[in-house]
Design a protein around this motif. Structure first.
Motif, short mmCIF file in Angstrom:
data_model
loop_
_atom_site.label_atom_id
_atom_site.label_comp_id
_atom_site.label_asym_id
_atom_site.label_seq_id
_atom_site.Cartn_x
_atom_site.Cartn_y
_atom_site.Cartn_z
N LYS A 143 0.83 -1.20 0.00
CA LYS A 143 0.00 0.00 0.00
C LYS A 143 0.87 1.26 0.00
N LEU A 144 0.28 2.33 -0.51
CA LEU A 144 0.93 3.62 -0.44
C LEU A 144 -0.12 4.71 -0.47
N VAL A 145 -0.07 5.62 0.50
CA VAL A 145 -0.97 6.79 0.55
C VAL A 145 -0.11 8.02 0.82
N VAL A 146 -0.09 8.95 -0.12
CA VAL A 146 0.78 10.12 -0.02
C VAL A 146 0.00 11.37 -0.42
N ALA A 147 0.03 12.39 0.42
CA ALA A 147 -0.47 13.71 0.04
C ALA A 147 0.76 14.53 -0.38
N TYR A 148 0.86 14.81 -1.67
CA TYR A 148 2.07 15.44 -2.21
C TYR A 148 1.75 16.83 -2.75
N GLN A 149 2.57 17.81 -2.36
CA GLN A 149 2.41 19.17 -2.87
C GLN A 149 3.39 19.41 -4.00
N SER A 150 2.86 19.54 -5.20
CA SER A 150 3.67 19.87 -6.37
C SER A 150 3.82 21.38 -6.43
N THR A 151 5.05 21.85 -6.66
CA THR A 151 5.31 23.29 -6.65
C THR A 151 5.72 23.85 -8.00
N ALA A 152 5.86 22.97 -9.00
CA ALA A 152 6.25 23.43 -10.34
C ALA A 152 5.51 22.60 -11.39
N ALA A 153 5.31 23.19 -12.55
CA ALA A 153 4.60 22.49 -13.62
C ALA A 153 5.41 21.29 -14.12
N ASN A 154 4.69 20.22 -14.45
CA ASN A 154 5.26 19.02 -15.07
C ASN A 154 6.32 18.32 -14.22
N GLU A 155 6.13 18.34 -12.91
CA GLU A 155 6.97 17.50 -12.05
C GLU A 155 6.71 16.03 -12.37
N LYS A 156 7.74 15.20 -12.20
CA LYS A 156 7.64 13.78 -12.52
C LYS A 156 7.52 12.96 -11.24
N VAL A 157 6.64 11.95 -11.29
CA VAL A 157 6.42 11.05 -10.16
C VAL A 157 6.60 9.62 -10.65
N ALA A 158 7.34 8.81 -9.88
CA ALA A 158 7.52 7.40 -10.21
C ALA A 158 7.46 6.59 -8.93
N LEU A 159 6.94 5.36 -9.02
CA LEU A 159 6.84 4.47 -7.87
C LEU A 159 7.76 3.27 -8.07
N PHE A 160 8.29 2.76 -6.96
CA PHE A 160 9.25 1.66 -7.00
C PHE A 160 8.99 0.70 -5.84
N VAL A 161 9.44 -0.54 -6.01
CA VAL A 161 9.52 -1.48 -4.89
C VAL A 161 10.99 -1.84 -4.70
N ASN A 162 11.36 -2.10 -3.43
CA ASN A 162 12.71 -2.61 -3.19
C ASN A 162 12.74 -3.40 -1.89
N TYR A 163 13.75 -4.21 -1.77
CA TYR A 163 13.92 -5.11 -0.64
C TYR A 163 14.30 -4.32 0.61
N ALA A 164 13.67 -4.67 1.74
CA ALA A 164 13.95 -3.98 2.99
C ALA A 164 14.56 -4.88 4.05
N GLY A 165 14.36 -6.21 3.92
CA GLY A 165 14.95 -7.10 4.92
C GLY A 165 14.21 -8.42 5.02
N GLY A 166 14.70 -9.32 5.89
CA GLY A 166 14.09 -10.62 6.08
C GLY A 166 14.55 -11.63 5.06
N ASP A 167 13.70 -12.61 4.72
CA ASP A 167 14.03 -13.59 3.69
C ASP A 167 14.26 -12.86 2.36
N SER A 168 14.96 -13.52 1.44
CA SER A 168 15.29 -12.84 0.19
C SER A 168 15.16 -13.77 -1.00
N TYR A 169 15.00 -13.13 -2.19
CA TYR A 169 14.97 -13.84 -3.48
C TYR A 169 15.95 -13.15 -4.40
N SER A 170 17.08 -13.82 -4.68
CA SER A 170 18.08 -13.22 -5.55
C SER A 170 17.76 -13.41 -7.03
N THR A 171 16.84 -14.31 -7.34
CA THR A 171 16.39 -14.51 -8.72
C THR A 171 15.12 -13.69 -8.96
#
Length: 284
Positions: A234-262
């Motif tokens: 999940k992700l919930v963000v209230a974001y204030q854009s201050t300039a025209a045509n700002e770019k937004v991108a979302l990502f996932v990444n590993y934070a800890g615990g068990d892992s999958y290297s493949t």
């Protein structure tokens, strides 16, 4: 009574004596011969504006007093004044962006905290509505928190303002983990990152962390394939854009615990759902 007409259609019927913008149908002056009230041939009315021509349907200089005004209901906005000083009431519409994913997204690994996987939100039939006018693009290469990432799918926010981003999807990984920890979980970050117009250097604004629950099949039952269950991200963000045509991108990444290297991990479709995740953005 008719003025400038031989066939009056009202108790008082006044016809303009010309058809230019400066032609007046009616003018009222005070005892000093200063213009107080005027109606021009184009219908514009001026009050206390001197010899100037009214530039709007109702052009008033200095204050106006209102009493017992009705409360307007949707879809009308309260009375407002534009930059030219014109008072207007006009319909308003909710500005939003709605994306509902219709196919699986995945084949990524979860083992290195410096590896970021972009969550794409491309233009196409998955876009259910876009009255906010979001744009779409892809950076062939870029960085996220100084880490290199290729093929970054992004959205552009056309105008400054405050926007509420709400994303929901579910994650799973095939087979047993590459490495196991004593947590029995995989900690997964969902990142909300931004870049300026024309830049491919993204920095994290907000991080949401969720956990993939171990030893469950797609229906939630205990199974040797540890992470096949649909685990909410999940992700919930209230974001204030201050300039025209700002770019937004979302990502996932590993934070800890068990892992999958493949590349064994995916965003999947939960049982009973008609989609593989969604993103809803509302301009506040």
């Amino acid at each position: 009574m008719g003025i400038n007409t031989s066939n009056p259609s009202a108790a008082l019927d006044i016809i303009s004596n010309g058809n230019t913008l400066g032609t007046k149908a009616l003018e009222v002056n005070n005892s000093d011969n200063s213009e107080l009230f005027k109606i021009h041939n184009n219908g514009n009315t001026g009050i206390n504006i001197g010899t100037s021509s009214p530039t709007d349907l109702w052009h008033v200089k200095t204050d106006i007093k209102h009493e017992n005004l009705p409360v307007l209901s949707s879809p009308y906005s309260p009375l407002a004044v534009d930059a030219a000083g014109a008072a207007k009431v006009k319909p308003t519409s909710t500005q939003y962006f709605y994306f509902k994913r219709s196919s699986s997204f995945g084949n990524f690994s979860l083992y290195n905290t410096n590896v970021y996987t972009n969550i794409p939100f491309p233009a196409g039939s998955d876009v259910q509505g876009n009255t906010a006018g979001f744009g779409f693009g892809t950076d062939a290469s870029g960085t996220v928190n100084a880490q290199s990432v290729s093929s970054i799918s992004y959205l552009t926010i056309p105008e400054p303002g405050v926007y509420l981003f709400e994303m929901y999807q579910t994650a799973y990984c095939n087979g047993l983990p590459t490495t196991s920890s004593n947590t029995g979980q995989v900690a997964i970050n969902t990142l909300f990152a931004t870049a300026g117009n024309g830049s491919s250097v993204y920095s994290t604004n907000t991080i949401f962390r969720d956990y993939a629950i171990a030893r469950r099949n797609a229906s939630g039952g205990i199974h040797v394939n540890s992470y096949a269950y649909a685990n909410p991200q999940k992700l919930v963000v209230a974001y204030q854009s201050t300039a025209a045509n700002e770019k937004v991108a979302l990502f996932v990444n590993y934070a800890g615990g068990d892992s999958y290297s493949t590349q064994s991990c995916f965003m999947n479709q939960p049982n009973g759902s008609d989609n593989y995740g969604y993103l809803i953005v509302t301009k506040l």
